[in-house]
Scaffold this motif. Structure first.
Motif: not given
Length: 312
Positions: A188-199, A238-243, A254-262
């Motif tokens: 999968r693409p690197e988090l910092a430069t990905a065009k699509v991120v799900i979290s 893991p730590n490097d997934w923290q947004v 595109l950023y899709i947040a599942f169960g993220v309070s904000g």
């Protein structure tokens, strides 16, 4: 005077965040030079010399710099700093670790997380977890900057013809040593430069559920996976997934947040995303205030339905 950009590299070459720092440096006026420090990096230097906008590449090729240890790199930057008005790096973990040390050694002002350059000494940077933007004026004298790479387009890989110059090592400072590194291997693409991120957030329940739920969808979307600080602190990701502002600041299409309070620091790290989609069972979750599309629903119901729809 010239501007010195401190490059961040890996086994593949110059990181995209450094090319964004080069673009930012070009707006400051004067020649843009890059410092490449590492071991056996002549191949990277040959690639980097083609980057548009660069005048010179300083190559410090020595074992002391192989792991990017800030305690070894900061004396090198200090030694080179006399020839530069401004020293720049991307506001990544690497840059945030190195440049405050450099600023302290030089006893000069530092401006962090620059998102806009108004003039050579006037900048815009976020404050209060990204809820406000402050315009700051740097005092007269040498200046150290970290720039937020998501707000500057990366410099083009072709069109340059920089001079490559070797510089001497300052040796091992003896303050830190490299022990080990665990690298996550992913297609999968690197988090910092990905065009699509799900979290995902802590509501996913467990490490096993987090990965089992989000990984198949990420593979379908060709997306990077992110996580909230709460999910990381609980050991689900893991730590490097923290947004967020205390993790990785991102600006995907595109950023899709599942169960993220904000939480404020999380929102501060995603606000530059082109489209934000939020799925949460709580209709009052703060994430909905910044989302372009919000769905009040159970993520464990939404994700399988989305996977099914993507399969056609």
């Amino acid at each position: 005077m010239s501007v010195l950009v401190i490059a961040e590299i890996d086994t593949h070459g110059l990181k995209t965040a450094t090319r964004s720092a080069i673009s930012a440096a070009a707006q400051l006026g004067g020649e843009v030079h890059v410092l490449l420090a590492g071991e056996n990096i002549q191949g990277i230097a040959l690639q980097a010399k083609e980057i548009k906008g660069l005048s010179k590449i300083l190559v410090a090729d020595s074992p002391e710099y192989a792991q990017g240890i800030a305690e070894n790199l900061s004396p090198l930057v200090r030694q080179l700093a006399a020839d530069y008005q401004t020293i720049v790096a991307a506001a990544t973990s690497f840059g945030k670790n190195l440049l405050p040390r450099v600023a302290a050694l030089l006893d000069v002002a530092m401006v962090s997380e620059v998102t806009q350059i108004l003039a050579p000494r006037r900048f815009v940077r976020p404050i209060y977890a990204g809820n406000l933007n402050a315009t700051v004026a740097a005092p007269v004298g040498q200046l150290v900057l970290t720039i937020r790479p998501t707000t500057f387009a990366p410099a083009e890989l072709q069109g340059g013809a920089a001079e490559v110059v070797a510089v001497a090592s300052t040796g091992d400072a003896g303050k830190a040593r490299f022990v080990s590194r665990e690298l996550a291997v992913s297609d999968r693409p690197e988090l910092a430069t990905a065009k699509v991120v799900i979290s995902g957030g802590r509501s996913l329940g467990s490490k096993e559920a987090f990965h089992a739920t989000l990984t198949p969808l990420a593979e379908q979307l060709g997306a990077a996976i992110g996580a909230t600080r709460a999910a990381v602190d609980s050991g689900m990701a893991p730590n490097d997934w923290q947004v967020g502002q205390t993790g990785t600041v991102i600006a995907p299409e595109l950023y899709i947040a599942f169960g993220v309070s904000g939480a404020a620091q999380h929102v501060g790290g995603i606000k530059d995303a082109k489209i934000i989609v939020a799925v949460n069972t709580d209709p009052d979750a703060p994430i909905f205030k910044v989302a372009d599309y919000g769905l009040v629903a159970d993520l464990f119901t939404v994700i399988p339905a989305l996977q099914s729809a993507l399969k056609g």
